[in-house]
Design a protein around this motif. Structure first.
Motif, PDB file in Angstrom:
ATOM      1  N   VAL A 115       0.318   5.816  -0.959  1.00 52.91           N
ATOM      2  CA  VAL A 115      -0.663   6.875  -1.261  1.00 52.91           C
ATOM      3  C   VAL A 115       0.055   8.097  -1.817  1.00 52.91           C
ATOM      4  O   VAL A 115       1.276   8.239  -1.690  1.00 52.91           O
ATOM      5  CB  VAL A 115      -1.434   7.301   0.015  1.00 52.91           C
ATOM      6  CG1 VAL A 115      -2.392   6.205   0.473  1.00 52.91           C
ATOM      7  CG2 VAL A 115      -0.468   7.677   1.138  1.00 52.91           C
ATOM      8  N   ARG A 172       5.578   7.558  -1.394  1.00 52.44           N
ATOM      9  CA  ARG A 172       6.886   7.118  -1.872  1.00 52.44           C
ATOM     10  C   ARG A 172       7.967   8.118  -1.481  1.00 52.44           C
ATOM     11  O   ARG A 172       7.756   9.322  -1.471  1.00 52.44           O
ATOM     12  CB  ARG A 172       6.856   6.931  -3.390  1.00 52.44           C
ATOM     13  CG  ARG A 172       5.904   5.820  -3.798  1.00 52.44           C
ATOM     14  CD  ARG A 172       6.125   5.305  -5.215  1.00 52.44           C
ATOM     15  NE  ARG A 172       6.125   6.297  -6.236  1.00 52.44           N
ATOM     16  CZ  ARG A 172       5.524   6.160  -7.434  1.00 52.44           C
ATOM     17  NH1 ARG A 172       4.860   5.030  -7.710  1.00 52.44           N
ATOM     18  NH2 ARG A 172       5.591   7.103  -8.343  1.00 52.44           N
ATOM     19  N   VAL A 205       0.777   3.595   6.451  1.00 55.36           N
ATOM     20  CA  VAL A 205       0.910   3.763   5.004  1.00 55.36           C
ATOM     21  C   VAL A 205       1.360   5.192   4.722  1.00 55.36           C
ATOM     22  O   VAL A 205       0.761   6.145   5.226  1.00 55.36           O
ATOM     23  CB  VAL A 205      -0.437   3.494   4.306  1.00 55.36           C
ATOM     24  CG1 VAL A 205      -0.315   3.733   2.798  1.00 55.36           C
ATOM     25  CG2 VAL A 205      -0.906   2.073   4.585  1.00 55.36           C
ATOM     26  N   LEU A 234       0.830  -1.209   0.000  1.00 58.01           N
ATOM     27  CA  LEU A 234       0.000   0.000   0.000  1.00 58.01           C
ATOM     28  C   LEU A 234       0.861   1.254   0.000  1.00 58.01           C
ATOM     29  O   LEU A 234       1.827   1.357   0.762  1.00 58.01           O
ATOM     30  CB  LEU A 234      -0.903   0.017   1.239  1.00 58.01           C
ATOM     31  CG  LEU A 234      -1.946  -1.098   1.347  1.00 58.01           C
ATOM     32  CD1 LEU A 234      -2.673  -1.004   2.687  1.00 58.01           C
ATOM     33  CD2 LEU A 234      -2.947  -1.035   0.205  1.00 58.01           C
TER      34      LEU A 234
END
Lengths: 460, 460
Positions: free
Chosen positions: A71, A100, A97, A69
């Motif tokens: 976002v 990157r 989460v 996962l």
């Protein structure tokens, strides 16, 4: 309180303390095969063990799948379907989460996220990180540092980071001068880790921000013995806190293609360039894998893992957390070097074997082996399945045809882009575990759930 | 024999008969998601359930991985690392490793290999096959026919098979005139199957070899009720043996790209064609998935599975074997149609849900869900991970950017070749199972071992 009640209460307290002690003595060893998806695992199996063979990973008693996962970088970021090693290591290390490029910080509002290493240290457990990458690279960093951008690896790389003439960003807000924690290497030097082994010496050479001593010197002041050779590593004394830096950046990999060859583009004939139905194509020459001379004399991942296990378990009744990364399954796949990835998966296997042996004599040890994300490499037919058709059929990317020890040819294709580095891919990744994971690991889980499994096992 | 000994012997016999009866009442439902590897599963999960969602497959209680095996076409054939649906279905159906293109025949010496359908029939169990492909296609055929080459699907396609002007081979030795069993459709017509549902009507139209009646007529003579519409299927009477042929060849798929779009090649600017560091690139426009009008009115895979379960279980105390294939996960991936693959994985999920419900009321039912081989599609970043670099970065293959229901963009790349059909890939594939598989399915097995698991469960 009447006497029997006091006795009962005391007994109950003693039992609670005993189970607390039992919990504290538990160990977790998390292996991360960077980019180690089912394509990479099968390529390695076919090469190392033969098509009918079996890796150590295959023989592990518990298996599941893990959904990755990530976002967009905002506080309510939309899903992004392909991840990188920074956000995925953050999921493993913190259960959160993020976007990157982030190292244990939250998407959008850049909060520090508490890592399992910090929780373990807070409870008196020992902690260690072993990697074949720079110890400042995204995967190891996410377990013991907090920073907004993964490339801020040392005090000299905190602002205006430029790669190949392209300005990629920086971490101004993380500078000590901005009230931040400083670069990744500085944070690692003061991290309280008991063992930190890998590459990345160059990130410990610059002076600390606002000071004159090097980051390596800071680490020594903080209590680390800095070792720089295999010999010194293997001679480590029990009880020493170790910072091992065995190469300038990523540690050279074990295997390479014959003569250093990578995957190559098929060469169409002149006529085929005129029209795709005409002419012929020359596929890359088959090649063997061979030892990479640059890796000679370096400690293997297994040796680093063995030393880490020795240091972490010596005279320790509180347990430990250890993360071991085989980093270059991914890095070599980015560079279209299948032999490199195969050798690094072999390194992971050897290190897992050490951990499994350790768990034999230390039954309260949970071993998880997983990947952080999937990668570009694909095991493809070494000649097209459609070669009966009379027109040339070939990949538009780059391919290798590897001669396997059992004497067949294995095709590996890299074709996610036309750039110097292949893309990651978004498939769920495998999870392997020892019997301590039975009833904890499910057939399917999301990556951040692995943090919860480890935390619960350690009683944190 | 003294009386107590006789009694004991009789009791022992009764127990043996009871356990034999118990074994005979067992059912096996094998689902094959053709080409359904972890990339396809994740693409479908992200689209159908969202990145944080969970497929029915994910929730199944038993999970393993399966290594695919195939060999060169000789009696001691070397390993080949990428398979096709013919050899893989043969592995599942017979437990034997064979070469690509073969239908339940051995590599090199072309021996017929006994299938689980034949073993089940021999033991008095009912048998069924359901597929969204032609019922004569490689996967269904391998369970109930024996032939040297998968394209010999009807009496008119037995010699000199030519596709797009290319001579691909034939099955001369399998002609009845050569003492062989005839084409696949002829073999299916006389197969003794209780249920055979799918596409492929055109393969039942030609006259049988050396005769004048059509293969469909032969099937009727052999006791099949031939149904050709959803309405007639759903009106089937318990006890009827059903041959359902709902389309001329492969059944049209449920979903397609907006306006029928497939993955497309990125379009570099003129300047970028001059030099890869210059100019720009236009990526394919994002698209939604939409219903495929051609599928309207056809039975779904779930509906076919429901009828098959009804026919196979009605008034049956001996058990059954049923194979259900969602065929076009693979076929649509060959054609670079991600929406098509997603819809067919959804069809598989619905059919598995029916089987799981059936197993609730019929506890002696083993459900295995697996893929036959992996495929070309890759879940990739919808824009390159390296787009910060100022040069255009894009796939050399074809990509789709799909708008998911949760509002993000998902990239799917197809780049294994420059031909009209993508290649298969060689990664190990997932295996999902119900609780009846606990202790039978291992974390890792080779594909032919699944035959053994099913055979043992059915007591064959």
């Amino acid at each position: 309180m009447p006497r029997p009640a006091i006795l009962a209460a005391a007994l109950s307290l003693a039992v609670a303390q005993l189970s607390a002690a039992a919990t504290q003595a538990a160990n977790v060893i998390l292996f991360v095969g960077d980019g180690m998806d089912d394509q990479q695992v099968t390529i390695a199996r076919d090469y190392l063990k033969g098509a009918r063979g079996e890796l150590l990973l295959d023989s592990m008693p518990v298996r599941g799948a893990v959904q990755i996962l990530t976002v967009e970088d905002s506080t309510a970021g939309k899903p992004v379907y392909v991840a990188d090693s920074a956000n995925t290591a953050t999921s493993l290390a913190t259960g959160q989460v993020t976007s990157r490029g982030r190292i244990a910080t939250s998407a959008g509002d850049d909060r520090d996220l508490v890592t399992i290493v910090e929780l373990a240290q807070g409870a008196g457990l020992r902690t260690g990180i072993v990697t074949t990458a720079s110890v400042t690279d995204a995967t190891p960093a996410s377990f013991a540092a907090h920073i907004s951008y993964r490339l801020c690896e040392n005090p000299g790389s905190m602002v205006d980071i430029t790669v190949s003439g392209v300005e990629l960003g920086g971490c101004e807000q993380d500078l000590k001068a901005s009230g931040g924690p400083g670069s990744i290497s500085e944070q690692l030097a003061t991290s309280g880790l008991d063992v930190l082994l890998g590459g990345g010496a160059k990130h410990f050479e610059p002076p600390v921000e606002g000071g004159e001593q090097s980051v390596a010197r800071l680490a020594q002041v903080e209590g680390f013995s800095v070792v720089r050779s295999r010999e010194n590593l293997l001679a480590a004394q029990p009880g020493e806190r170790l910072l091992g830096l065995f190469s300038a950046s990523t540690m050279p990999v074990r295997l390479q293609g014959e003569g250093g060859r990578s995957a190559e583009a098929p060469e169409p004939s002149l006529l085929n360039r005129v029209h795709p139905y005409l002419g012929s194509v020359t596929l890359p020459e088959p090649m063997r894998c061979e030892p990479n001379p640059d890796a000679a004399g370096l400690p293997s991942l297994k040796e680093m893992t063995d030393v880490a296990l020795q240091q972490l378990s010596h005279d320790n009744d509180r347990g430990f957390f250890l993360m071991v990364e085989s980093a270059s399954i991914d890095k070599q796949s980015h560079e279209r070097k299948p032999c490199g990835s195969i050798g690094e998966l072999e390194q992971l296997e050897e290190a897992v074997a050490s951990a499994m042996a350790f768990a034999e004599s230390h039954p309260d040890t949970l071993i998880l082996v997983t990947a952080d994300h999937s990668q570009a490499a694909q095991l493809v037919p070494q000649r097209s399945m459609f070669e009966q058709y009379t027109i040339p059929v070939y990949t538009t990317g780059k391919m290798a045809r590897i001669i396997t020890p059992e004497g067949s040819l294995m095709g590996v294709n890299y074709a996610t882009n036309d750039f110097g580095y292949e893309e990651h891919t978004g498939a769920n990744v495998p999870l392997y575990a020892n019997t301590a994971a039975a009833g904890r690991v499910k057939p399917f889980q999301r990556q951040p759930e692995l943090f919860g499994i480890m935390r619960e096992y350690l009683g944190l």
